[in-house]
Design a protein around this motif. Structure first.
Motif, PDB file in Angstrom:
ATOM      1  N   ARG A  53     159.639  55.491  45.657  1.00 53.88           N
ATOM      2  CA  ARG A  53     159.516  55.698  44.214  1.00 53.88           C
ATOM      3  C   ARG A  53     159.109  57.116  43.861  1.00 53.88           C
ATOM      4  O   ARG A  53     159.562  57.665  42.849  1.00 53.88           O
ATOM      5  CB  ARG A  53     158.496  54.710  43.627  1.00 53.88           C
ATOM      6  CG  ARG A  53     159.004  53.280  43.549  1.00 53.88           C
ATOM      7  CD  ARG A  53     158.022  52.422  42.760  1.00 53.88           C
ATOM      8  NE  ARG A  53     158.530  51.067  42.593  1.00 53.88           N
ATOM      9  CZ  ARG A  53     157.913  50.118  41.884  1.00 53.88           C
ATOM     10  NH1 ARG A  53     156.747  50.393  41.282  1.00 53.88           N
ATOM     11  NH2 ARG A  53     158.446  48.912  41.777  1.00 53.88           N
ATOM     12  N   ASP A  54     158.264  57.708  44.681  1.00 56.19           N
ATOM     13  CA  ASP A  54     157.826  59.077  44.382  1.00 56.19           C
ATOM     14  C   ASP A  54     158.808  60.126  44.907  1.00 56.19           C
ATOM     15  O   ASP A  54     158.623  61.333  44.702  1.00 56.19           O
ATOM     16  CB  ASP A  54     156.427  59.342  44.936  1.00 56.19           C
ATOM     17  CG  ASP A  54     156.339  59.188  46.454  1.00 56.19           C
ATOM     18  OD1 ASP A  54     157.387  59.035  47.104  1.00 56.19           O
ATOM     19  OD2 ASP A  54     155.205  59.228  46.980  1.00 56.19           O
ATOM     20  N   GLY A  55     159.864  59.679  45.581  1.00 54.30           N
ATOM     21  CA  GLY A  55     160.879  60.596  46.074  1.00 54.30           C
ATOM     22  C   GLY A  55     160.478  61.396  47.286  1.00 54.30           C
ATOM     23  O   GLY A  55     161.209  62.300  47.709  1.00 54.30           O
ATOM     24  N   LEU A  56     159.328  61.067  47.880  1.00 58.18           N
ATOM     25  CA  LEU A  56     158.810  61.876  48.981  1.00 58.18           C
ATOM     26  C   LEU A  56     159.092  61.296  50.367  1.00 58.18           C
ATOM     27  O   LEU A  56     158.695  61.891  51.373  1.00 58.18           O
ATOM     28  CB  LEU A  56     157.304  62.076  48.799  1.00 58.18           C
ATOM     29  CG  LEU A  56     156.894  62.819  47.523  1.00 58.18           C
ATOM     30  CD1 LEU A  56     155.384  63.001  47.476  1.00 58.18           C
ATOM     31  CD2 LEU A  56     157.617  64.163  47.412  1.00 58.18           C
ATOM     32  N   PHE A  94     158.661  64.345  52.755  1.00 57.37           N
ATOM     33  CA  PHE A  94     158.753  65.571  51.975  1.00 57.37           C
ATOM     34  C   PHE A  94     157.411  65.939  51.360  1.00 57.37           C
ATOM     35  O   PHE A  94     156.584  65.064  51.077  1.00 57.37           O
ATOM     36  CB  PHE A  94     159.781  65.419  50.853  1.00 57.37           C
ATOM     37  CG  PHE A  94     161.195  65.165  51.329  1.00 57.37           C
ATOM     38  CD1 PHE A  94     162.105  66.202  51.421  1.00 57.37           C
ATOM     39  CD2 PHE A  94     161.605  63.881  51.687  1.00 57.37           C
ATOM     40  CE1 PHE A  94     163.401  65.982  51.852  1.00 57.37           C
ATOM     41  CE2 PHE A  94     162.899  63.647  52.130  1.00 57.37           C
ATOM     42  CZ  PHE A  94     163.792  64.695  52.211  1.00 57.37           C
ATOM     43  N   ARG A 124     162.404  59.431  52.522  1.00 59.18           N
ATOM     44  CA  ARG A 124     163.772  58.911  52.587  1.00 59.18           C
ATOM     45  C   ARG A 124     163.961  58.261  53.951  1.00 59.18           C
ATOM     46  O   ARG A 124     163.643  58.852  54.984  1.00 59.18           O
ATOM     47  CB  ARG A 124     164.804  60.022  52.395  1.00 59.18           C
ATOM     48  CG  ARG A 124     164.829  60.592  50.975  1.00 59.18           C
ATOM     49  CD  ARG A 124     165.875  61.685  50.834  1.00 59.18           C
ATOM     50  NE  ARG A 124     165.861  62.263  49.499  1.00 59.18           N
ATOM     51  CZ  ARG A 124     166.898  62.289  48.667  1.00 59.18           C
ATOM     52  NH1 ARG A 124     168.055  61.768  49.058  1.00 59.18           N
ATOM     53  NH2 ARG A 124     166.807  62.838  47.479  1.00 59.18           N
ATOM     54  N   PRO A 172     166.072  66.582  45.207  1.00 56.70           N
ATOM     55  CA  PRO A 172     167.094  65.650  44.708  1.00 56.70           C
ATOM     56  C   PRO A 172     168.484  65.864  45.295  1.00 56.70           C
ATOM     57  O   PRO A 172     169.293  64.937  45.325  1.00 56.70           O
ATOM     58  CB  PRO A 172     167.081  65.888  43.196  1.00 56.70           C
ATOM     59  CG  PRO A 172     166.455  67.231  43.009  1.00 56.70           C
ATOM     60  CD  PRO A 172     165.466  67.364  44.111  1.00 56.70           C
ATOM     61  N   GLY A 180     161.026  71.904  51.712  1.00 58.76           N
ATOM     62  CA  GLY A 180     160.805  70.660  50.979  1.00 58.76           C
ATOM     63  C   GLY A 180     160.374  69.559  51.914  1.00 58.76           C
ATOM     64  O   GLY A 180     159.572  68.696  51.561  1.00 58.76           O
ATOM     65  N   ILE A 233     165.061  55.433  49.183  1.00 59.23           N
ATOM     66  CA  ILE A 233     164.215  56.517  48.703  1.00 59.23           C
ATOM     67  C   ILE A 233     162.977  55.921  48.048  1.00 59.23           C
ATOM     68  O   ILE A 233     163.088  55.022  47.199  1.00 59.23           O
ATOM     69  CB  ILE A 233     164.963  57.406  47.695  1.00 59.23           C
ATOM     70  CG1 ILE A 233     166.254  57.948  48.316  1.00 59.23           C
ATOM     71  CG2 ILE A 233     164.077  58.570  47.240  1.00 59.23           C
ATOM     72  CD1 ILE A 233     167.109  58.736  47.354  1.00 59.23           C
ATOM     73  N   LYS A 276     157.677  67.792  48.547  1.00 57.58           N
ATOM     74  CA  LYS A 276     158.133  67.830  47.159  1.00 57.58           C
ATOM     75  C   LYS A 276     159.512  67.182  47.085  1.00 57.58           C
ATOM     76  O   LYS A 276     160.204  67.047  48.094  1.00 57.58           O
ATOM     77  CB  LYS A 276     158.213  69.268  46.638  1.00 57.58           C
ATOM     78  CG  LYS A 276     159.209  70.136  47.374  1.00 57.58           C
ATOM     79  CD  LYS A 276     159.223  71.564  46.836  1.00 57.58           C
ATOM     80  CE  LYS A 276     160.232  72.430  47.595  1.00 57.58           C
ATOM     81  NZ  LYS A 276     160.245  73.824  47.095  1.00 57.58           N
ATOM     82  N   ARG A 277     159.886  66.768  45.908  1.00 56.94           N
ATOM     83  CA  ARG A 277     161.197  66.148  45.720  1.00 56.94           C
ATOM     84  C   ARG A 277     162.314  67.160  46.004  1.00 56.94           C
ATOM     85  O   ARG A 277     162.233  68.313  45.603  1.00 56.94           O
ATOM     86  CB  ARG A 277     161.360  65.634  44.287  1.00 56.94           C
ATOM     87  CG  ARG A 277     160.517  64.404  43.952  1.00 56.94           C
ATOM     88  CD  ARG A 277     160.672  64.069  42.481  1.00 56.94           C
ATOM     89  NE  ARG A 277     159.930  62.885  42.086  1.00 56.94           N
ATOM     90  CZ  ARG A 277     160.457  61.658  42.055  1.00 56.94           C
ATOM     91  NH1 ARG A 277     161.729  61.479  42.382  1.00 56.94           N
ATOM     92  NH2 ARG A 277     159.718  60.632  41.684  1.00 56.94           N
TER      93      ARG A 277
END
Length: 291
Positions: free
Chosen positions: A93-96, A171, A98, A176, A140, A91, A173-174
């Motif tokens: 760092r910004d979570g966008l 993505f 995977r 989770p 998302g 993933i 947006k994140r």
């Protein structure tokens, strides 16, 4: 799976779903191989309506698709999320972003399963023309909302295959909880050749689908109340699938299913509240509730 499953009766309102029970079969320890029953007579309370991973709207269909197919993640014992077709995940760092690396696996016809099968399946599910009621679950992912609303092509969905075994998801947006969503049938891979070959028949019969999970469904046609789950020899974890055949039937009343259980024609039965009260001291009585 409990090696004494054939002696077990389940309470209807708190029963663990069939998908989890069959998942337990595939995760049985090797030490218990000799004592695991090789075939089971099992039940559901309603009919299958479709075997198309993009379309189920009922628990009966969804559970059978889960037993005969698999996505990147699955739920194991105690409802713990565990890796299925994914070997590793990264993933950003910004979570966008995977990135999933897939293990080598095959479809039930022996054809290799690739990252492109996930790309195809996801794009097919979000495409409004497919008719899935759950395209919103992809919200998302880049462009998913616009695609579901008919404003962009499904080909613009933020997912791509890099080579045969790398899947990259982008993505806006994140999200989770995204890995939890990947256990749902709508995120399963789909074989493009099979979908195109069977056309409107796809998912309407066990003859018109491919499987990549621990079991294949056989002898099911739309509207029928019996079918079989047969061990899929091409499943990547086939060595840990101990139960060879599960004979399925639809039993809509607990009185009928309990009679069949007593006649040893079912290896388990749901119970209504009165039956449960009367049988709670029976050695075969077990209470299962979701973890």
């Amino acid at each position: 799976m409990n090696t004494k499953l054939h002696k077990t009766a389940f309470i209807n309102s708190l029963i663990v779903t069939l998908a989890l029970l069959l998942g337990a079969c595939s995760n049985s320890s090797k030490s218990s191989t000799a004592s695991v029953k090789k075939d089971l007579n099992w039940m559901q309370t309603s009919e299958i309506t479709t075997l198309d991973p993009s379309l189920p709207m009922d628990t009966a269909s969804e559970s059978q698709i889960v037993d005969s197919n698999e996505g990147l993640f699955r739920y194991g014992s105690h409802s713990k999320l565990e890796k299925a077709l994914v070997k590793s995940e990264k993933i950003s760092r910004d979570g966008l972003t995977r990135t999933y690396i897939l293990r080598k696996s095959k479809w039930s016809n022996g054809q290799p399963l690739t990252a492109q099968d996930f790309v195809y399946g996801w794009k097919r599910t979000v495409n409004p023309k497919t008719g899935s009621q759950y395209g919103y679950l992809f919200s998302g992912i880049k462009n998913a909302d616009a695609i579901v609303n008919g404003k962009r092509s499904s080909q613009t969905l933020g997912v791509k295959a890099v080579g045969k075994h790398k899947l990259v998801v982008s993505f806006k947006k994140r999200v989770p909880y995204f890995d939890q969503l990947l256990t749902k049938t709508y995120f399963f891979p789909e074989n493009k050749a099979a979908v195109k070959k069977y056309g409107s028949k796809y998912g309407t019969s066990s003859k018109y689908v491919l499987s990549n999970g621990p079991y294949k469904i056989e002898n099911w046609n739309s509207g029928e109340n019996t079918w079989k789950l047969v061990k899929n020899k091409n499943y990547w974890d086939a060595q840990d699938v101990k139960t060879q055949i599960v004979n399925m039937s639809v039993q809509k009343t607990t009185s009928t299913s309990y009679d069949l259980y007593q006649a040893k024609k079912l290896d388990a039965t749901n119970l209504d509240s009165n039956q449960a009260k009367n049988l709670e001291n029976n050695s075969a009585f077990h209470l299962f509730s979701p973890d």
